[in-house]
Design an enzyme around this catalytic site. Structure first.
Site, PDB file in Angstrom:
ATOM      1  N   SER A   1      -7.267 -19.639  28.240  1.00 33.30           N
ATOM      2  CA  SER A   1      -7.470 -20.283  29.530  1.00 33.30           C
ATOM      3  C   SER A   1      -8.550 -19.523  30.272  1.00 33.30           C
ATOM      4  O   SER A   1      -8.747 -18.321  30.044  1.00 33.30           O
ATOM      5  CB  SER A   1      -6.173 -20.232  30.338  1.00 33.30           C
ATOM      6  OG  SER A   1      -6.399 -20.632  31.678  1.00 33.30           O
TER       7      SER A   1
ATOM      8  N   TYR B   1       0.835 -15.678  34.929  1.00 31.86           N
ATOM      9  CA  TYR B   1       0.209 -16.495  33.890  1.00 31.86           C
ATOM     10  C   TYR B   1      -1.163 -15.916  33.545  1.00 31.86           C
ATOM     11  O   TYR B   1      -1.516 -15.780  32.371  1.00 31.86           O
ATOM     12  CB  TYR B   1       0.092 -17.938  34.374  1.00 31.86           C
ATOM     13  CG  TYR B   1      -0.664 -18.854  33.448  1.00 31.86           C
ATOM     14  CD1 TYR B   1      -0.090 -19.326  32.281  1.00 31.86           C
ATOM     15  CD2 TYR B   1      -1.963 -19.251  33.744  1.00 31.86           C
ATOM     16  CE1 TYR B   1      -0.781 -20.181  31.419  1.00 31.86           C
ATOM     17  CE2 TYR B   1      -2.658 -20.101  32.897  1.00 31.86           C
ATOM     18  CZ  TYR B   1      -2.060 -20.558  31.743  1.00 31.86           C
ATOM     19  OH  TYR B   1      -2.753 -21.391  30.899  1.00 31.86           O
TER      20      TYR B   1
ATOM     21  N   LYS C   1      -2.688 -14.460  29.945  1.00 36.25           N
ATOM     22  CA  LYS C   1      -3.914 -14.992  29.352  1.00 36.25           C
ATOM     23  C   LYS C   1      -4.981 -13.905  29.205  1.00 36.25           C
ATOM     24  O   LYS C   1      -5.785 -13.936  28.267  1.00 36.25           O
ATOM     25  CB  LYS C   1      -4.431 -16.186  30.154  1.00 36.25           C
ATOM     26  CG  LYS C   1      -3.509 -17.401  30.038  1.00 36.25           C
ATOM     27  CD  LYS C   1      -3.320 -17.805  28.573  1.00 36.25           C
ATOM     28  CE  LYS C   1      -2.558 -19.092  28.415  1.00 36.25           C
ATOM     29  NZ  LYS C   1      -2.502 -19.553  27.031  1.00 36.25           N
TER      30      LYS C   1
ATOM     31  N   VAL D   1      -6.794 -28.421  31.894  1.00 33.16           N
ATOM     32  CA  VAL D   1      -6.525 -29.460  30.895  1.00 33.16           C
ATOM     33  C   VAL D   1      -5.347 -30.273  31.407  1.00 33.16           C
ATOM     34  O   VAL D   1      -4.362 -29.723  31.892  1.00 33.16           O
ATOM     35  CB  VAL D   1      -6.192 -28.855  29.516  1.00 33.16           C
ATOM     36  CG1 VAL D   1      -5.899 -29.954  28.498  1.00 33.16           C
ATOM     37  CG2 VAL D   1      -7.328 -27.966  29.031  1.00 33.16           C
TER      38      VAL D   1
ATOM     39  N   GLY E   1       1.321 -31.107  31.114  1.00 34.81           N
ATOM     40  CA  GLY E   1       2.447 -31.099  32.043  1.00 34.81           C
ATOM     41  C   GLY E   1       2.621 -29.767  32.749  1.00 34.81           C
ATOM     42  O   GLY E   1       3.595 -29.570  33.480  1.00 34.81           O
TER      43      GLY E   1
END
EC number: 1.1.1.270
Length: 130
Positions: A32, A47, A51, A82, A85
């Site tokens: 990401s 997060y 990454k 992207v 969900g």
């Protein structure tokens, strides 16, 4: 999951290639842009940390493969937003905010990611896509 699953799958893929005398394989980690900068939203800082780890793990693997004098390549694909969900999990108490995340910009689609992987795999053997 973002760190351990990548680490374990990478180890197993490399081990499998070694056992089968494959010297021209390719390990591709989907990362990401958050693995290269921390966005100013406190909800995603952890997060981003995971990454960043994927970025470091892939670069370390690339160096390890080079030291081992293999022709196995390691690539990290780091897309922007992207349409998945993920925003609905991130903002599970606010589905409107989650939906707005994907409406705020032209998001990448699954096909775009597949095309990026195909591009990397189709690069000549002497090309390393970083």
């Amino acid at each position: 999951v973002n760190v351990m699953a990548v680490s374990i799958c990478t180890r197993e893929a490399y081990q499998s290639m070694k056992e089968r005398n494959i010297d021209d394989g390719h390990i591709i980690n989907i990362n990401s842009m958050n693995g290269h900068s921390v966005v100013p939203q406190s909800v995603v800082h952890f997060y981003s940390a995971t990454k960043y780890a994927v970025t470091a793990l892939t670069e370390g693997l690339r160096q390890e493969l080079r030291e081992a004098r293999t022709h196995i390549r390691a690539t990290c694909i780091s897309p922007g937003l992207v349409e998945t969900g993920f925003a609905f999990k991130l903002h599970d108490n606010d589905p409107e905010r989650a939906a707005a995340t994907y409406e705020s910009i032209r998001c990448l689609k699954a096909e775009d990611m597949a095309n990026a992987v195909i591009y990397v795999l189709s690069a000549p053997p002497h090309v390393q896509v970083g």
